[in-house]
Scaffold this motif. Structure first.
Motif, short mmCIF file in Angstrom:
data_model
loop_
_atom_site.label_atom_id
_atom_site.label_comp_id
_atom_site.label_asym_id
_atom_site.label_seq_id
_atom_site.Cartn_x
_atom_site.Cartn_y
_atom_site.Cartn_z
N GLU A 127 1.29 -1.85 -0.30
CA GLU A 127 0.08 0.31 -0.46
C GLU A 127 0.90 1.13 -0.09
N LEU A 128 2.47 1.06 0.69
CA LEU A 128 2.89 1.83 0.97
C LEU A 128 3.11 2.72 -0.64
N VAL A 129 3.62 1.48 -1.64
CA VAL A 129 4.18 1.90 -2.56
C VAL A 129 3.26 1.77 -3.46
N GLY A 130 2.28 2.02 -3.34
CA GLY A 130 0.41 1.90 -4.74
C GLY A 130 0.97 1.08 -4.75
N LEU A 131 0.68 0.09 -4.41
CA LEU A 131 0.84 -1.27 -5.80
C LEU A 131 -0.39 -2.04 -4.56
N GLN A 132 -1.15 -1.63 -3.81
CA GLN A 132 -1.78 -2.30 -3.30
C GLN A 132 -3.88 -3.11 -3.84
N GLY A 133 -3.26 -4.32 -3.90
CA GLY A 133 -3.92 -5.39 -4.86
C GLY A 133 -3.89 -6.16 -6.02
N TYR A 134 -2.07 -5.77 -6.05
CA TYR A 134 -1.40 -6.21 -6.86
C TYR A 134 -0.82 -7.72 -6.20
N GLY A 135 -0.18 -7.54 -5.48
CA GLY A 135 0.01 -8.61 -4.50
C GLY A 135 -0.21 -10.73 -5.66
N GLU A 136 -0.75 -10.37 -6.08
CA GLU A 136 -0.81 -12.47 -6.62
C GLU A 136 -0.69 -11.80 -8.49
N ARG A 137 -0.02 -10.28 -8.77
CA ARG A 137 0.03 -10.30 -10.11
C ARG A 137 1.41 -11.76 -9.96
N PRO A 138 1.74 -12.04 -11.31
CA PRO A 138 3.05 -12.06 -11.40
C PRO A 138 4.06 -10.75 -11.44
N ALA A 139 4.97 -11.41 -11.01
CA ALA A 139 6.03 -10.24 -11.36
C ALA A 139 6.75 -9.44 -12.95
N THR A 140 6.94 -10.32 -13.28
CA THR A 140 6.84 -9.85 -14.60
C THR A 140 5.63 -9.59 -15.82
N MET A 141 4.41 -9.75 -14.68
CA MET A 141 3.28 -8.61 -15.47
C MET A 141 3.31 -7.32 -15.53
N LEU A 142 4.79 -6.96 -15.34
CA LEU A 142 4.04 -5.06 -14.56
C LEU A 142 5.85 -4.82 -15.11
N SER A 143 4.67 -3.26 -15.37
CA SER A 143 4.99 -2.08 -16.06
C SER A 143 6.96 -1.52 -15.31
N GLY A 144 7.99 -1.37 -16.37
CA GLY A 144 8.89 -0.87 -15.63
C GLY A 144 8.63 -0.22 -14.22
#
Ligand SMILES: Nc1ncnc2c1ncn2[C@@H]1O[C@H](COP(=O)(O)OP(=O)(O)O)[C@@H](O)[C@H]1O
Ligand SMILES: [Mg+2]
Length: 390
Positions: A127-144
């Motif tokens: 939440e602190l870094v603005g990624l709440q809700g992204y926990g279950e995403r594979p790390a590779t499916m993220l933008s830079g």
């Protein structure tokens, strides 16, 4: 007074014949951000890696929260994982086979934190870094930018006292870099962590730091607040590395009663009065006079410390126009408002306030560029220093 978060004393590191770090000392107070700023190869990363424990220094010592973590002379060398540091590097090095949650949880897993507390901590940090809700995403499916946030969350998750950041934004595109820079500052203030930040980008350095150390060839040339370093550079290298500068070659003519000096500008017959002189320049000494472009003032006619520049070109930019100016062998791009355009002739007079001028002995400034300042990018005065290195 409590011990500084981090103290480095006289660090030396050689790689074969290269002395990468040559007697570097600094200290970071609790909650402060110290930035090592300098061109590529000046020893920033090596210094950071020594603090982290990935590189062993040949001499000197590092204390973290009052405890010596490395001191070769005393045989002390605590491994990286026991130094209580969080780290983020240029390449985010997040694990591709893990989810976002698993990546961020990793430092807690190896510290054997129990599940309920671990989950709470990870979620708070996401939440602190603005990624709440992204926990279950594979790390590779993220933008830079998102990957960089994961790296940041992973570094912060176990609340380290000190965060080490090595060019963490340099892999991001310009727009995202700006956004992340502002976010990083907010985040640092919110968690009040002490930071050792490494960058070659002066905008990042100026905006994020409480203290700035400008490095050159393994040494710190100047350390101070961003304002001090920008407004009172102690060497021509620092003056040139941070911000833009115009230089005029000349010779010292005479010193003035108030501690200033008169300088004859080479090949022009013009004289400039310089308010204060850092270097001792006796009459006849070859010197360079330096001024920040934003300190030049358009002047109405002749006067003392007024130089008449010829206008070689006018480039219309809408709200403003860009003047390509020349004085002797000094060329310079000055931006004026559009309303001034109709009054322009073939020359323009610029006043150089004595207090804003610095004089350097020519031999000290010898390693610098000749007296030419690169053309600015309109609206982005510091573009050069931000992009010229690395
Ligand atoms: N592992 C290494 N082996 C040999 N030389 C190195 C090594 N790491 C860094 N250097 C050299 O040390 C100097 C400083 O490098 P570095 O600390 O990476 O600079 P910066 O991070 O400021 O760009 C450079 O001359 C670099 O080539
Ligand atoms: Mg580096």
């Amino acid at each position: 007074m409590s011990a500084p978060s981090l103290e480095a004393r006289d660090i030396v590191k050689r790689f074969g014949r290269v002395t990468a770090v040559n007697g570097v000392s600094f200290s970071i107070a609790q909650g402060d951000v110290l930035t090592l700023l300098g061109p590529s190869g000046c020893g920033k990363t090596t210094t950071l890696r020594i603090v982290a424990g990935f590189e062993k220094p040949d001499g000197g010592a590092v204390d973290i929260q009052g405890r010596t973590v490395v001191a070769p002379e005393k045989g002390v060398n605590i491994p990286p994982e026991n130094r209580g540091l969080g780290m983020v590097f240029q390449s985010y090095a997040i694990w591709p086979h893990m989810t976002v949650f698993q990546n961020v949880a990793y430092p807690l897993v190896i510290r054997r934190m129990k599940a309920p507390e671990l989950k709470e901590r990870v979620e708070q940090t996401l939440e602190l870094v603005g990624l709440q809700g992204y926990g279950e995403r594979p790390a590779t499916m993220l933008s830079g930018g998102q990957q960089q946030r994961v790296a940041l969350a992973r570094a912060l998750v176990y609340s380290p006292g000190i965060l080490l950041l090595d060019e963490p934004l340099s892999n991001l595109d310009a727009k995202l870099r700006n956004q992340m820079r502002i976010e990083l500052k907010r985040l640092q203030e919110r968690v009040s962590v002490s930071v050792l930040f490494v960058t070659h980008d002066q905008i990042e350095a100026m905006s994020l730091s409480t203290k700035l150390a400008v490095m050159n060839q393994g040494k710190i040339e100047q350390m101070g607040s961003p304002k001090e370093v920008y407004e009172q550079p102690s060497t021509p290298f620092v003056e040139d590395f941070i911000g833009r500068v115009l230089r005029f070659r000349g010779a010292a003519a005479e010193t003035t009663e108030d501690g200033g000096v008169m300088v004859e500008v080479e090949g022009t017959g013009a004289r400039l009065r310089v308010g204060v002189s850092e270097d001792r320049v006796s009459p006849g000494t070859p010197v360079q006079v330096a001024i920040r472009p934003e300190d030049l003032q358009v002047h109405d006619g002749e006067g003392s410390n007024v130089l008449r520049f010829s206008i070689e070109r006018v480039i219309y930019l809408g709200a403003e126009c860009e003047l390509l100016l020349r004085f002797g062998d000094v060329t310079y791009t000055h931006v004026v408002s559009r309303s001034l355009q109709s009054e322009l002739g073939s020359t323009i007079d610029l006043y150089l306030p004595p207090k804003q001028l610095r004089v350097w002995a020519q031999d000290r400034a010898a390693s610098q560029q000749p007296a030419i300042s690169p053309a600015p990018v309109p609206g982005f005065e510091t573009a050069r220093a931000a992009s010229a290195t690395s």
